[in-house]
Scaffold this motif. Structure first.
Motif, PDB file in Angstrom:
ATOM      1  N   LEU A  40       0.831  -1.211   0.000  1.00 28.06           N
ATOM      2  CA  LEU A  40       0.000   0.000   0.000  1.00 28.06           C
ATOM      3  C   LEU A  40       0.865   1.260   0.000  1.00 28.06           C
ATOM      4  O   LEU A  40       0.539   2.237  -0.680  1.00 28.06           O
ATOM      5  CB  LEU A  40      -0.925  -0.008   1.217  1.00 28.06           C
ATOM      6  N   ILE A  41       1.960   1.239   0.742  1.00 27.86           N
ATOM      7  CA  ILE A  41       2.880   2.383   0.747  1.00 27.86           C
ATOM      8  C   ILE A  41       3.475   2.582  -0.644  1.00 27.86           C
ATOM      9  O   ILE A  41       3.487   3.706  -1.168  1.00 27.86           O
ATOM     10  CB  ILE A  41       3.993   2.178   1.800  1.00 27.86           C
ATOM     11  N   LEU A  42       3.944   1.506  -1.249  1.00 28.23           N
ATOM     12  CA  LEU A  42       4.520   1.610  -2.587  1.00 28.23           C
ATOM     13  C   LEU A  42       3.496   2.126  -3.593  1.00 28.23           C
ATOM     14  O   LEU A  42       3.807   2.971  -4.440  1.00 28.23           O
ATOM     15  CB  LEU A  42       5.085   0.258  -3.027  1.00 28.23           C
ATOM     16  N   PHE A  43       2.264   1.625  -3.504  1.00 25.86           N
ATOM     17  CA  PHE A  43       1.217   2.086  -4.421  1.00 25.86           C
ATOM     18  C   PHE A  43       0.970   3.581  -4.238  1.00 25.86           C
ATOM     19  O   PHE A  43       0.903   4.326  -5.218  1.00 25.86           O
ATOM     20  CB  PHE A  43      -0.070   1.290  -4.215  1.00 25.86           C
ATOM     21  N   ARG A  44       0.835   4.027  -2.992  1.00 22.91           N
ATOM     22  CA  ARG A  44       0.596   5.452  -2.737  1.00 22.91           C
ATOM     23  C   ARG A  44       1.775   6.311  -3.220  1.00 22.91           C
ATOM     24  O   ARG A  44       1.568   7.384  -3.786  1.00 22.91           O
ATOM     25  CB  ARG A  44       0.336   5.705  -1.258  1.00 22.91           C
ATOM     26  N   LEU A  45       2.989   5.833  -2.999  1.00 26.22           N
ATOM     27  CA  LEU A  45       4.151   6.573  -3.489  1.00 26.22           C
ATOM     28  C   LEU A  45       4.153   6.665  -5.010  1.00 26.22           C
ATOM     29  O   LEU A  45       4.605   7.666  -5.585  1.00 26.22           O
ATOM     30  CB  LEU A  45       5.446   5.927  -3.002  1.00 26.22           C
ATOM     31  N   SER A  46       3.625   5.646  -5.674  1.00 25.64           N
ATOM     32  CA  SER A  46       3.607   5.655  -7.143  1.00 25.64           C
ATOM     33  C   SER A  46       2.670   6.721  -7.711  1.00 25.64           C
ATOM     34  O   SER A  46       2.788   7.092  -8.873  1.00 25.64           O
ATOM     35  CB  SER A  46       3.205   4.277  -7.682  1.00 25.64           C
ATOM     36  N   LEU A  47       1.765   7.209  -6.887  1.00 27.44           N
ATOM     37  CA  LEU A  47       0.806   8.220  -7.335  1.00 27.44           C
ATOM     38  C   LEU A  47       1.378   9.634  -7.259  1.00 27.44           C
ATOM     39  O   LEU A  47       0.725  10.586  -7.677  1.00 27.44           O
ATOM     40  CB  LEU A  47      -0.477   8.131  -6.499  1.00 27.44           C
ATOM     41  N   HIS A  48       2.582   9.765  -6.698  1.00 24.28           N
ATOM     42  CA  HIS A  48       3.215  11.072  -6.495  1.00 24.28           C
ATOM     43  C   HIS A  48       4.666  11.028  -6.956  1.00 24.28           C
ATOM     44  O   HIS A  48       5.327  10.006  -6.842  1.00 24.28           O
ATOM     45  CB  HIS A  48       3.201  11.449  -5.008  1.00 24.28           C
ATOM     46  N   GLU A  49       5.156  12.148  -7.422  1.00 29.17           N
ATOM     47  CA  GLU A  49       6.591  12.239  -7.733  1.00 29.17           C
ATOM     48  C   GLU A  49       7.376  12.157  -6.425  1.00 29.17           C
ATOM     49  O   GLU A  49       8.407  11.511  -6.336  1.00 29.17           O
ATOM     50  CB  GLU A  49       6.896  13.533  -8.468  1.00 29.17           C
ATOM     51  N   PHE A  50       6.876  12.831  -5.399  1.00 28.44           N
ATOM     52  CA  PHE A  50       7.412  12.770  -4.047  1.00 28.44           C
ATOM     53  C   PHE A  50       6.265  13.126  -3.104  1.00 28.44           C
ATOM     54  O   PHE A  50       5.291  13.761  -3.518  1.00 28.44           O
ATOM     55  CB  PHE A  50       8.601  13.726  -3.843  1.00 28.44           C
ATOM     56  N   ILE A  51       6.377  12.713  -1.850  1.00 28.91           N
ATOM     57  CA  ILE A  51       5.313  12.993  -0.886  1.00 28.91           C
ATOM     58  C   ILE A  51       5.929  13.107   0.502  1.00 28.91           C
ATOM     59  O   ILE A  51       6.867  12.381   0.841  1.00 28.91           O
ATOM     60  CB  ILE A  51       4.211  11.902  -0.931  1.00 28.91           C
ATOM     61  N   ARG A  52       5.392  14.017   1.286  1.00 30.26           N
ATOM     62  CA  ARG A  52       5.855  14.189   2.659  1.00 30.26           C
ATOM     63  C   ARG A  52       5.254  13.108   3.545  1.00 30.26           C
ATOM     64  O   ARG A  52       4.183  12.563   3.273  1.00 30.26           O
ATOM     65  CB  ARG A  52       5.483  15.573   3.170  1.00 30.26           C
ATOM     66  N   TYR A  53       5.958  12.835   4.624  1.00 32.79           N
ATOM     67  CA  TYR A  53       5.561  11.784   5.567  1.00 32.79           C
ATOM     68  C   TYR A  53       4.116  11.978   6.029  1.00 32.79           C
ATOM     69  O   TYR A  53       3.311  11.037   6.009  1.00 32.79           O
ATOM     70  CB  TYR A  53       6.520  11.799   6.764  1.00 32.79           C
ATOM     71  N   SER A  54       3.772  13.192   6.467  1.00 33.29           N
ATOM     72  CA  SER A  54       2.428  13.445   7.012  1.00 33.29           C
ATOM     73  C   SER A  54       1.343  13.235   5.953  1.00 33.29           C
ATOM     74  O   SER A  54       0.260  12.718   6.255  1.00 33.29           O
ATOM     75  CB  SER A  54       2.337  14.853   7.600  1.00 33.29           C
ATOM     76  N   GLU A  55       1.621  13.615   4.715  1.00 29.27           N
ATOM     77  CA  GLU A  55       0.647  13.413   3.631  1.00 29.27           C
ATOM     78  C   GLU A  55       0.461  11.926   3.351  1.00 29.27           C
ATOM     79  O   GLU A  55      -0.663  11.463   3.131  1.00 29.27           O
ATOM     80  CB  GLU A  55       1.115  14.134   2.367  1.00 29.27           C
ATOM     81  N   LEU A  56       1.568  11.186   3.345  1.00 27.10           N
ATOM     82  CA  LEU A  56       1.497   9.745   3.116  1.00 27.10           C
ATOM     83  C   LEU A  56       0.695   9.072   4.212  1.00 27.10           C
ATOM     84  O   LEU A  56      -0.155   8.222   3.944  1.00 27.10           O
ATOM     85  CB  LEU A  56       2.910   9.160   3.036  1.00 27.10           C
ATOM     86  N   ARG A  57       0.926   9.459   5.447  1.00 28.73           N
ATOM     87  CA  ARG A  57       0.194   8.864   6.572  1.00 28.73           C
ATOM     88  C   ARG A  57      -1.304   9.128   6.441  1.00 28.73           C
ATOM     89  O   ARG A  57      -2.124   8.242   6.678  1.00 28.73           O
ATOM     90  CB  ARG A  57       0.721   9.398   7.901  1.00 28.73           C
ATOM     91  N   LYS A  58      -1.685  10.338   6.058  1.00 25.53           N
ATOM     92  CA  LYS A  58      -3.108  10.663   5.856  1.00 25.53           C
ATOM     93  C   LYS A  58      -3.717   9.784   4.777  1.00 25.53           C
ATOM     94  O   LYS A  58      -4.834   9.295   4.912  1.00 25.53           O
ATOM     95  CB  LYS A  58      -3.286  12.132   5.480  1.00 25.53           C
ATOM     96  N   GLU A  59      -2.982   9.586   3.685  1.00 24.61           N
ATOM     97  CA  GLU A  59      -3.497   8.775   2.582  1.00 24.61           C
ATOM     98  C   GLU A  59      -3.682   7.312   2.981  1.00 24.61           C
ATOM     99  O   GLU A  59      -4.561   6.638   2.471  1.00 24.61           O
ATOM    100  CB  GLU A  59      -2.576   8.869   1.366  1.00 24.61           C
ATOM    101  N   LEU A  60      -2.828   6.823   3.890  1.00 27.63           N
ATOM    102  CA  LEU A  60      -2.898   5.423   4.288  1.00 27.63           C
ATOM    103  C   LEU A  60      -3.973   5.163   5.350  1.00 27.63           C
ATOM    104  O   LEU A  60      -4.349   4.022   5.573  1.00 27.63           O
ATOM    105  CB  LEU A  60      -1.532   4.943   4.788  1.00 27.63           C
ATOM    106  N   GLY A  61      -4.425   6.199   6.017  1.00 27.23           N
ATOM    107  CA  GLY A  61      -5.520   6.024   6.972  1.00 27.23           C
ATOM    108  C   GLY A  61      -5.083   5.537   8.334  1.00 27.23           C
ATOM    109  O   GLY A  61      -4.478   6.275   9.096  1.00 27.23           O
ATOM    110  N   SER A  62      -5.340   4.277   8.639  1.00 23.70           N
ATOM    111  CA  SER A  62      -5.213   3.784  10.011  1.00 23.70           C
ATOM    112  C   SER A  62      -3.814   3.298  10.405  1.00 23.70           C
ATOM    113  O   SER A  62      -3.656   2.717  11.474  1.00 23.70           O
ATOM    114  CB  SER A  62      -6.219   2.655  10.238  1.00 23.70           C
ATOM    115  N   ILE A  63      -2.812   3.542   9.619  1.00 25.58           N
ATOM    116  CA  ILE A  63      -1.460   3.109   9.968  1.00 25.58           C
ATOM    117  C   ILE A  63      -0.907   3.982  11.105  1.00 25.58           C
ATOM    118  O   ILE A  63      -1.115   5.188  11.113  1.00 25.58           O
ATOM    119  CB  ILE A  63      -0.510   3.150   8.739  1.00 25.58           C
ATOM    120  N   SER A  64      -0.232   3.349  12.056  1.00 26.41           N
ATOM    121  CA  SER A  64       0.364   4.107  13.156  1.00 26.41           C
ATOM    122  C   SER A  64       1.659   4.766  12.675  1.00 26.41           C
ATOM    123  O   SER A  64       2.270   4.335  11.693  1.00 26.41           O
ATOM    124  CB  SER A  64       0.667   3.191  14.344  1.00 26.41           C
ATOM    125  N   GLU A  65       2.089   5.795  13.407  1.00 22.09           N
ATOM    126  CA  GLU A  65       3.343   6.478  13.043  1.00 22.09           C
ATOM    127  C   GLU A  65       4.519   5.519  13.129  1.00 22.09           C
ATOM    128  O   GLU A  65       5.395   5.535  12.260  1.00 22.09           O
ATOM    129  CB  GLU A  65       3.560   7.688  13.948  1.00 22.09           C
TER     130      GLU A  65
END
Length: 127
Positions: A40-65
């Motif tokens: 899921l992390i790899l898939f979300r990263l593939s949707l962006h050229e780059f992404i900040r940690y906080s944005e990625l966490r929001k996109e993933l939903g229920s994942i803990s820090e």
């Protein structure tokens, strides 16, 4: 690739990667992407050229820090994710896929397509 070549390719001699022993290429690939969140992390990263940690966490939903941080470190150690830290206050960290990380995306897209198939087969909507 025909079945005989694929069988030979997957049944080559055993090999190691550091301290880990692998009997086939699928095991090695599985090591890099196994776990609940890595695909899921790899898939979300593939949707962006780059992404900040906080944005990625929001996109993933229920994942803990802690889980996201650990998974990103493992993906970075496996050469699938780049971590770019900017020398500013507050700290700015961006993540992106490496060329190796981009190589797994067609497989993840195929998994996504299979998930769509499962959702819609025979009119089922309980997924």
């Amino acid at each position: 690739m025909d079945e005989k070549k694929m069988e030979k390719n997957t049944m080559e001699a055993n090999y190691t990667d550091g301290d880990t022993f692998f009997s086939c290429h699928v095991e090695l690939a599985n090591k890099s992407i196994s776990g609940k969140w890595k695909i899921l992390i790899l898939f979300r990263l593939s949707l962006h050229e780059f992404i900040r940690y906080s944005e990625l966490r929001k996109e993933l939903g229920s994942i803990s820090e802690k889980m996201l941080s650990n998974q990103l470190k493992e993906l970075e150690n496996d050469g699938l994710v780049n971590r770019n830290v900017y020398p500013v206050v507050p700290p700015k960290v961006e993540y992106s896929l490496t060329e190796s990380g981009k190589g797994i995306i067609p497989v993840i897209v195929a998994l996504r397509n299979f998930g769509c198939f499962l959702k819609h087969r025979n009119g089922e909507t309980n997924y």
